[in-house]
Design a protein around this motif. Sequence first.
Motif, PDB file in Angstrom:
ATOM      1  N   LEU A 291     -17.893 -31.971  47.283  1.00  0.00           N
ATOM      2  CA  LEU A 291     -18.934 -31.571  48.229  1.00  0.00           C
ATOM      3  C   LEU A 291     -20.159 -32.435  47.990  1.00  0.00           C
ATOM      4  CD1 LEU A 291     -18.808 -27.655  48.241  1.00  0.00           C
ATOM      5  CD2 LEU A 291     -17.497 -29.301  49.607  1.00  0.00           C
ATOM      6  N   SER A 292     -20.643 -33.045  49.052  1.00  0.00           N
ATOM      7  CA  SER A 292     -21.867 -33.833  49.000  1.00  0.00           C
ATOM      8  C   SER A 292     -22.984 -32.998  49.608  1.00  0.00           C
ATOM      9  CB  SER A 292     -21.687 -35.140  49.781  1.00  0.00           C
ATOM     10  OG  SER A 292     -22.893 -35.877  49.825  1.00  0.00           O
ATOM     11  N   PHE A 293     -24.037 -32.779  48.835  1.00  0.00           N
ATOM     12  CA  PHE A 293     -25.173 -31.970  49.307  1.00  0.00           C
ATOM     13  C   PHE A 293     -26.216 -32.918  49.884  1.00  0.00           C
ATOM     14  CE2 PHE A 293     -23.302 -29.800  45.578  1.00  0.00           C
ATOM     15  CZ  PHE A 293     -22.774 -28.687  46.221  1.00  0.00           C
ATOM     16  N   ALA A 372     -26.108 -21.584  55.115  1.00  0.00           N
ATOM     17  CA  ALA A 372     -26.113 -22.986  54.692  1.00  0.00           C
ATOM     18  C   ALA A 372     -25.919 -23.961  55.847  1.00  0.00           C
ATOM     19  CB  ALA A 372     -25.030 -23.212  53.639  1.00  0.00           C
ATOM     20  N   GLY A 373     -25.828 -23.458  57.064  1.00  0.00           N
ATOM     21  CA  GLY A 373     -25.686 -24.368  58.199  1.00  0.00           C
ATOM     22  C   GLY A 373     -24.272 -24.884  58.359  1.00  0.00           C
ATOM     23  N   ASP A 374     -24.156 -26.152  58.699  1.00  0.00           N
ATOM     24  CA  ASP A 374     -22.849 -26.738  58.999  1.00  0.00           C
ATOM     25  C   ASP A 374     -22.208 -27.358  57.758  1.00  0.00           C
ATOM     26  OD1 ASP A 374     -22.973 -26.114  61.732  1.00  0.00           O
ATOM     27  OD2 ASP A 374     -24.187 -27.901  62.136  1.00  0.00           O
ATOM     28  N   TYR A 375     -20.878 -27.268  57.749  1.00  0.00           N
ATOM     29  CA  TYR A 375     -20.047 -27.856  56.694  1.00  0.00           C
ATOM     30  C   TYR A 375     -19.161 -28.871  57.394  1.00  0.00           C
ATOM     31  CZ  TYR A 375     -16.422 -27.809  52.936  1.00  0.00           C
ATOM     32  OH  TYR A 375     -15.510 -28.122  51.944  1.00  0.00           O
ATOM     33  N   TYR A 376     -19.476 -30.154  57.202  1.00  0.00           N
ATOM     34  CA  TYR A 376     -18.766 -31.214  57.916  1.00  0.00           C
ATOM     35  C   TYR A 376     -17.562 -31.703  57.112  1.00  0.00           C
ATOM     36  CZ  TYR A 376     -22.900 -31.470  60.893  1.00  0.00           C
ATOM     37  OH  TYR A 376     -23.920 -31.171  61.759  1.00  0.00           O
ATOM     38  N   LEU A 418     -24.951 -36.831  59.406  1.00  0.00           N
ATOM     39  CA  LEU A 418     -24.465 -35.509  59.002  1.00  0.00           C
ATOM     40  C   LEU A 418     -25.467 -34.895  58.039  1.00  0.00           C
ATOM     41  CD1 LEU A 418     -20.701 -36.384  58.332  1.00  0.00           C
ATOM     42  CD2 LEU A 418     -21.770 -35.657  60.470  1.00  0.00           C
ATOM     43  N   LYS A 419     -25.577 -33.561  58.045  1.00  0.00           N
ATOM     44  CA  LYS A 419     -26.560 -32.885  57.198  1.00  0.00           C
ATOM     45  C   LYS A 419     -25.882 -31.766  56.408  1.00  0.00           C
ATOM     46  CE  LYS A 419     -29.941 -35.367  58.862  1.00  0.00           C
ATOM     47  NZ  LYS A 419     -30.596 -36.385  58.013  1.00  0.00           N
ATOM     48  N   ASN A 420     -26.701 -31.028  55.666  1.00  0.00           N
ATOM     49  CA  ASN A 420     -26.268 -29.829  54.938  1.00  0.00           C
ATOM     50  C   ASN A 420     -25.196 -30.153  53.909  1.00  0.00           C
ATOM     51  OD1 ASN A 420     -28.028 -28.259  56.592  1.00  0.00           O
ATOM     52  ND2 ASN A 420     -26.469 -28.289  58.187  1.00  0.00           N
ATOM     53  N   VAL A 421     -23.943 -29.784  54.219  1.00  0.00           N
ATOM     54  CA  VAL A 421     -22.844 -29.991  53.271  1.00  0.00           C
ATOM     55  C   VAL A 421     -21.784 -30.877  53.920  1.00  0.00           C
ATOM     56  CG1 VAL A 421     -21.108 -28.889  51.814  1.00  0.00           C
ATOM     57  CG2 VAL A 421     -23.248 -27.698  52.302  1.00  0.00           C
TER      58      VAL A 421
END
Length: 528
Positions: A291-293, A372-376, A418-421
């Motif tokens: 996972l990239s934060f 946490a919003g979106d998880y791409y 891309l943002k969040n996770v």
Amino acid sequence: MGSPSREAGASAPGGKGIRVTRRDLLAVAGFGLVAGAPRAAAAKPDGQLTWGIHVSLAPAWFDPAETSGLITPFMVLYALQDAMVKPMPGKALAPSLAESWAASEDGLSYDFVLRKGAMFHNGDPVTAEDVKFSFTRYRGASHDLIKSRVAAVDTPDPQHVRFRLKEPWPDFLTFYGSATGAGWIVPRKYVEKVGEDGYKKTPVGAGPYKFVSFDPGVELVMEAFEPYWRKTPSVKRLVFKVIPDEATRLAALKRGEVDIAYSIRGELAEDLQRTPGLTLKPIGSPAAFWLSFADQWDAKSPWHDERVRQAASLAIDRKSINEALTLGYSKLTGSLIPQSFEFYWQPPDPVYDPAQAKRLLAEAGHPGGFDAGDYYCDSSYSNVGEAVLNNLGEVGIRAKLRPIERAAFLKEWAEKSLKNVIQAGSGAFGNAATRLAAFIVKGGTYAYGNYPDIDELFQKQAVELDHQKREALLHKTQQLVHERTVIAPIWQLAFINGIGPRVGESGFGLITDFAYTAPFEDITIKGT
């Protein structure tokens, strides 16, 4: 320039994986200019093999100049294109279009001698000008880093290329020969004639197979290039059919519509194992997932707090996900660096502790969790994303899965949109330094932010010629990435595939640390 030390590649037996160092390469000094194996005589290519491909193919993957810091484009490049040197069976770097190479003793230059008789699919010979042109136009992963360290590319004659470096760089061959597409060669005259867009539509390479047709979203068709220098391919025609759905890929394999199916997981993999005539083929790849934060450098984001990142990591039940999706074949390494890579630092084993995750979230001011919003993620691994999201949800980290088709995912990730996770992953060749360069340090293709002390350590190791000192610097860098939970590791993926009854040599596992089938000229059909 120091006196040259002749090199002809370094052997790397299977098992522990590919580890190339300049010291290893210099160890073969005195062997002279050793040519690669002579081109083997063979019968005329015959028959067709069809692959069920798990992602939509992108025209950018036909062009070495645009290779990302991931292994995906090489799924096609090993068929259509060829490199100066490249990973091959039994060798970390094998002489290919270059029959030999030499490094100067002072580490400031590398000389390559081109293989006589090597040609592109249009009949043009591969020349030093093509090599220089290919390097100049390279714009893929790590291009800024590579070009900032190369002072000049000289072409004394059509069979000779010299790379002159600004300062000794122990990783030149690793970046040029395996971790990027900078050393894969395209025909200068043809590219200049058809233009950049025209080249992607009708690529001409120097590999064992030539381009026939491409129907976006449907299939890529290639035919054997009989004059290929290494050997005449056995199979006449290769067809890559795009079948994104796993169940549909397996059904096509069962019906004989495809002969090889990439990426079959979970219950479908168990079904494949039980089906007579089909073979389950798990490949231990260097494809680490994590996972990239992306927002951890934003003080307003919950991910800015190290405790929140630690909580996310503690929430992931890696063992259960591994058993459910990859039948326990994946490795739980705790790092974005594969275990087989040179300079790998062994972190503590990843821990699953949802209770501690909740405590950390409460300490960080999120006693009830947070949105946490979106998880791409790459859509071909959305089932991994679903499993991880369930784990995160169980400790109160609520996110929404956003699967994106791979080519678009890679483009948006590299563009930092891309943002969040982000569910990150890479199976690219290289070593610990090449992986850190792409994903962790400042300027990396997929690095959204940076830590100055990590960057400083990375810059020091890049010019350190003492192997032990360099290893210590890279170990310390990886340790800091672990201690700060810069990323949350998931696993080192076992890539599970299916093989049908017509396939003789599938090409799986022939090249150490390569997830796909290759070399394509070695692949066979039973009875031919």
